[in-house]
Design a protein around this motif. Structure first.
Motif, short mmCIF file in Angstrom:
data_model
loop_
_atom_site.label_atom_id
_atom_site.label_comp_id
_atom_site.label_asym_id
_atom_site.label_seq_id
_atom_site.Cartn_x
_atom_site.Cartn_y
_atom_site.Cartn_z
N MET A 127 1.05 -1.15 0.35
CA MET A 127 -0.22 0.22 -0.06
C MET A 127 0.82 1.21 0.02
SD MET A 127 -3.00 -0.93 2.67
CE MET A 127 -2.47 -1.42 3.86
N PRO A 128 1.65 1.32 -0.97
CA PRO A 128 1.76 2.38 -1.20
C PRO A 128 1.75 3.56 -1.08
CG PRO A 128 2.36 1.99 -3.37
CD PRO A 128 1.23 0.94 -2.69
N TRP A 129 0.42 4.06 -1.22
CA TRP A 129 -0.52 5.08 -0.96
C TRP A 129 -0.45 5.98 0.45
CZ3 TRP A 129 -5.01 3.63 1.68
CH2 TRP A 129 -5.18 2.07 1.01
N TYR A 130 -0.32 4.76 1.20
CA TYR A 130 -0.82 5.12 3.03
C TYR A 130 0.53 5.66 3.85
CZ TYR A 130 -1.52 4.20 7.49
OH TYR A 130 -0.94 4.92 9.13
N THR A 131 0.85 6.67 3.99
CA THR A 131 2.18 7.24 4.56
C THR A 131 2.11 7.60 6.06
OG1 THR A 131 1.42 8.60 3.82
CG2 THR A 131 2.77 7.54 2.48
N GLY A 132 1.20 7.19 6.66
CA GLY A 132 0.99 7.25 8.09
C GLY A 132 1.74 6.03 8.97
N HIS A 133 1.47 6.41 10.27
CA HIS A 133 1.79 5.07 11.30
C HIS A 133 1.64 4.17 10.92
CE1 HIS A 133 2.24 8.75 14.38
NE2 HIS A 133 2.89 8.93 13.48
N THR A 134 2.49 2.96 11.81
CA THR A 134 1.52 1.84 11.67
C THR A 134 0.85 1.38 12.79
OG1 THR A 134 3.71 1.24 12.92
CG2 THR A 134 3.93 0.77 10.60
N VAL A 135 0.60 0.42 12.98
CA VAL A 135 -0.43 0.32 14.72
C VAL A 135 0.43 0.71 15.52
CG1 VAL A 135 -1.34 -1.35 15.72
CG2 VAL A 135 -2.11 -1.94 13.14
N LEU A 136 2.18 -0.06 15.85
CA LEU A 136 2.81 -0.04 16.85
C LEU A 136 3.61 1.67 16.88
CD1 LEU A 136 3.67 -1.89 18.64
CD2 LEU A 136 5.78 -2.37 16.87
N GLU A 137 3.28 2.00 15.35
CA GLU A 137 3.76 4.01 16.19
C GLU A 137 2.87 4.49 16.22
OE1 GLU A 137 6.65 3.82 12.15
OE2 GLU A 137 5.02 4.26 11.67
N GLN A 138 1.84 3.92 15.94
CA GLN A 138 0.12 5.07 17.06
C GLN A 138 0.29 4.99 18.21
OE1 GLN A 138 -1.91 7.20 14.75
NE2 GLN A 138 -2.71 7.37 17.36
N VAL A 139 0.27 3.53 18.24
CA VAL A 139 0.18 3.06 19.19
C VAL A 139 1.03 4.04 20.62
CG1 VAL A 139 0.36 1.19 21.42
CG2 VAL A 139 -0.64 0.67 19.80
N ASP A 140 1.99 4.24 20.45
CA ASP A 140 2.78 4.31 21.17
C ASP A 140 3.34 6.02 20.83
OD1 ASP A 140 4.57 2.66 22.58
OD2 ASP A 140 6.18 2.66 20.37
N ALA A 141 2.46 6.90 19.72
CA ALA A 141 1.83 8.04 19.79
C ALA A 141 0.70 8.31 20.75
CB ALA A 141 1.49 8.37 18.56
N PHE A 142 0.22 7.75 21.09
CA PHE A 142 -1.29 8.04 22.33
C PHE A 142 -0.21 8.67 23.10
CE2 PHE A 142 -3.79 4.04 20.16
CZ PHE A 142 -4.67 4.97 19.33
N GLU A 143 -0.83 9.53 24.36
CA GLU A 143 -0.28 9.99 24.77
C GLU A 143 -0.83 9.60 26.11
OE1 GLU A 143 -1.05 14.49 24.89
OE2 GLU A 143 0.00 14.88 23.54
N ARG A 144 0.65 9.06 27.46
CA ARG A 144 0.18 8.31 28.52
C ARG A 144 0.01 10.05 29.81
NH1 ARG A 144 3.65 6.86 31.92
NH2 ARG A 144 2.43 6.01 33.38
N PRO A 145 -1.89 9.25 30.57
CA PRO A 145 -2.11 10.26 31.46
C PRO A 145 -1.09 10.64 32.69
CG PRO A 145 -2.66 8.44 32.02
CD PRO A 145 -2.80 8.04 30.61
N GLN A 146 -1.69 11.59 33.08
CA GLN A 146 -0.05 12.04 34.33
C GLN A 146 -0.08 10.97 35.34
OE1 GLN A 146 -2.17 16.01 35.01
NE2 GLN A 146 -0.11 16.97 34.98
N GLU A 147 0.73 11.11 35.63
CA GLU A 147 0.99 10.16 37.44
C GLU A 147 0.31 10.82 38.42
OE1 GLU A 147 2.47 6.86 37.77
OE2 GLU A 147 3.54 7.15 35.19
N GLU A 148 -0.14 9.82 38.86
CA GLU A 148 -1.95 10.53 39.68
C GLU A 148 -0.81 11.69 40.68
OE1 GLU A 148 -4.97 8.88 39.83
OE2 GLU A 148 -4.06 8.36 38.25
N ASP A 149 -0.03 11.40 41.30
CA ASP A 149 0.63 12.49 42.28
C ASP A 149 1.05 14.21 40.86
OD1 ASP A 149 2.88 11.73 40.68
OD2 ASP A 149 4.35 11.24 42.72
N GLN A 150 0.74 13.50 40.14
CA GLN A 150 1.21 15.17 39.56
C GLN A 150 -0.21 15.64 38.99
OE1 GLN A 150 3.47 13.41 36.12
NE2 GLN A 150 5.16 13.39 36.96
N LYS A 151 -1.65 15.16 39.89
CA LYS A 151 -2.45 15.43 38.78
C LYS A 151 -3.59 16.53 39.97
CE LYS A 151 -3.73 10.79 36.53
NZ LYS A 151 -5.49 10.21 36.41
N THR A 152 -4.07 16.88 40.06
CA THR A 152 -4.89 17.73 40.92
C THR A 152 -5.20 17.58 41.99
OG1 THR A 152 -6.26 19.16 38.69
CG2 THR A 152 -6.68 19.78 41.08
#
Length: 601
Positions: free
Chosen positions: A200-225
């Motif tokens: 699929m040369p027409w697709y140049t976005g993230h792989t599944v693994l790259e997208q999973v790593d691109a997800f942002e983790r929430p703050q640690e509990e002691d860093q929240k409000t």
């Protein structure tokens, strides 16, 4: 911190959603195999087993093999699989079957920070795809990747992918869901799972693994409000110690000595004077997960169930009505008009079902509109109303203080997350007052005529204070004095009409709230007749008085407080000392009643 320790801390929960035939298990198997996350030799073992049985190898078979191992006592969870990248460890929540998924949704999957939604490219967007999209929207997840699987079966056709993407994106946008990515894949062939493929040369976005790593983790509990549900308040009296220690387990954030804090829903404010722990040295700050006690530099009166917050931080919502996503597990359905117990943080309050917006039937995975009850295994978007205000956060803001549990009788019957805070003006309680007033039928004697004859307007007179302050004796003496001077008056002991508040901790607050509401309805009748209704109330707060005031509209209540004034913003009419002299107290009350036009002669 070592690399191993960093990886141990860096983890993310992901939920994977998709119809059983759309390749969800193959996606999971590929992710585990291609990231080296399988038990040693497991991949080769399954391939050999397939060859021995003349069966083509499928990555989905890896999950079946792991499930079989769990049945033999090996610690692999059928609903939770694990894989890792260089960036972090992942827990992928996969639940086979409809009802099983929904149960996990409110337990393990409810903690997911991201979702993978799998669609079969050959079948396209089907009803199940929409149902699963709706389920993800109910979870409130913001990080979502849609995997258009089995692209090999449509010859990797870009037009097919675009058509599915556009159709499904239009559907999800109606739900307020906006995916981070649409990824064309072939899980069986490993295309775009961990590396981009030339198919699929027409697709140049993230792989599944790259997208999973691109997800942002929430703050640690002691860093929240900072949030701490108040579980209890301890007061020590030995050797002149008059401290009150506010105790609880910190849900999120940190607090330090000197921080200005307030407590919701009461709104009381103070400043942290010290942080107390049993058999531990004093400390200057403390964070999430710790059980702690706090002394305050000014002694304030608060109750268990309040939410302790730092002044200046983003604040929680305070309301009696909120929109929730609720999973119902009770055998009897959740119905309107029935009283349930709602637990949030350390607070327990009476609650009712106000409105069912829509229901997802777990057995059919179908959305049902205009339903009047929530049946077992239903997931419902509904509106709940509590008997008194509670403090909470929305699920997407602070998860720990955005979860609710519903108790029916003595069993946990429901659990869910809060999506939106709503106004109290449209709820069951407000409707009760509106309906009562709309149906109120007055006689031919006017209020003015009654006041002229009686020498007083009808009013509810409340003497409030702690146990032992002498309020009941003073109330009866006030009635005697008013009656002897020709006024229309009646002393009403709450036990005259209501059952004693002899309940366990599970029901005491609920019973008390019912009593106050019934008292308010009774007072509305008595005061309309031109009577001065005198009663006593113990341990009330601002909401109790405001609620009694609403129930007595259009005539405001008249409040006499004995001892410490624990109200935050409600303006009492007369303040008296603890156990005052009766003659002086009655003279003060009578003078205030005349000034407010209650006594007209």
């Amino acid at each position: 911190m070592s690399t191993a320790a960093a990886l141990e801390r860096a983890h993310m929960d992901i939920v994977i959603v998709g119809h059983v035939d759309h390749g969800k298990s193959t996606v999971i198997g590929r992710l585990m195999a291609d990231t080296g996350s399988l038990p040693e030799g497991k991949l080769e073992q399954v391939k050999a087993m397939c060859a021995a049985n003349a069966r083509p190898f499928e990555y989905a078979f890896l999950l079946d093999a792991l499930k079989n191992e769990q049945a033999q006592g090996i610690t692999i969870d059928t609903a939770r699989c694990f894989f890792k990248t260089e960036k972090r460890h992942y827990i992928i929540n996969d639940a086979p079957g409809h009802i099983e998924f929904l149960k996990n949704m409110v337990t393990g999957a409810a903690r997911a920070q991201a979702a993978l939604l799998v669609i079969d490219a050959k079948e396209g967007v089907r009803e199940n795809s929409k149902r699963h999209g709706y389920m993800v929207s109910m979870l409130g997840l913001k990080q979502i990747a849609v995997l258009v699987n089995k692209m090999d079966l449509v010859d990797y056709d870009e037009a097919v992918f675009n058509r599915i993407r556009d159709e499904y994106l239009a559907f999800l946008s109606e739900l307020g869901v906006f995916p981070s990515a649409f990824i064309p894949i072939s899980a069986r062939e490993g295309v775009n799972i961990t590396t981009l493929a030339g198919a699929m040369p027409w697709y140049t976005g993230h792989t599944v693994l790259e997208q999973v790593d691109a997800f942002e983790r929430p703050q640690e509990e002691d860093q929240k409000t900072f949030r701490m549900p108040v579980q209890d308040i301890y007061k020590f009296t030995a050797q002149g110690d008059d401290r009150r220690i506010v105790s609880g387990t910190i849900a999120t954030g940190t607090a330090s000595v000197g921080d200005e804090v307030h407590f919701l829903p009461s709104g009381k404010r103070s400043r942290i004077a010290s942080i107390e722990s049993f058999n531990a040295p004093l400390r200057g700050s403390i964070g999430a997960g710790y059980a702690a006690g706090f002394t305050l530099d000014t002694q304030i009166y608060i109750k268990p169930g309040e939410l302790m917050c730092r002044v200046g931080d983003p604040q929680p919502h305070v309301s009696r009505r909120f929109r929730v996503n609720l999973f119902w597990m009770g055998r009897p359905p959740m119905i309107k008009g029935k009283e349930y117990k709602l637990k949030i943080g350390a607070a327990s309050v009476s609650a009712q079902l106000d409105e069912v917006i829509q229901v997802l039937d777990a057995s059919e995975l179908s959305s049902v509109q205009n339903k009047e009850q929530v049946d077992r295994h239903d997931v419902a978007e509904c509106i709940l109303e509590t008997s008194r205000p509670v403090a909470f956060d929305l699920r997407n803001d602070i998860e720990a203080t955005g979860r609710v549990v519903i108790v029916d009788e003595y069993e946990i019957a429901g659990a869910g997350v809060i999506l939106e805070s709503l106004s109290d003006t449209d709820g069951v309680h407000a409707e009760h007052i509106r309906s009562r007033e709309d149906a109120w039928e007055a006689g031919r004697v006017t209020l003015e005529e009654r006041a002229k004859r009686n020498g007083n307007t009808g009013r509810m007179i409340i003497l409030h204070g702690e146990y032992g302050c002498g309020k009941r004796r003073l109330a009866k003496q006030l009635e005697r004095h008013l009656f002897d001077n020709g006024y229309r008056t009646y002393y009403f002991g709450i036990a005259n009409y209501f059952e004693e508040l002899d309940h366990d901790a599970r029901t005491r607050d609920m019973a008390r709230q019912r009593h106050l509401e019934r008292l308010g309805d009774l007072a509305r009748v008595m005061t309309d007749s031109g009577t001065l209704l005198i009663t006593t109330v113990t341990d009330a707060d601002d909401f109790d008085l405001e609620n009694l005031n609403r129930l007595n509209e259009p005539r405001p209540i008249f409040v006499v407080n004995l001892g410490e004034n624990n109200f935050n913003h409600y303006a009492i009419d007369v303040a008296l000392p603890y156990r005052p002299g009766e003659d002086e107290a009655i003279a003060t009350i009578i003078q205030a009643m005349k000034e407010r036009g209650i006594l007209v002669r």
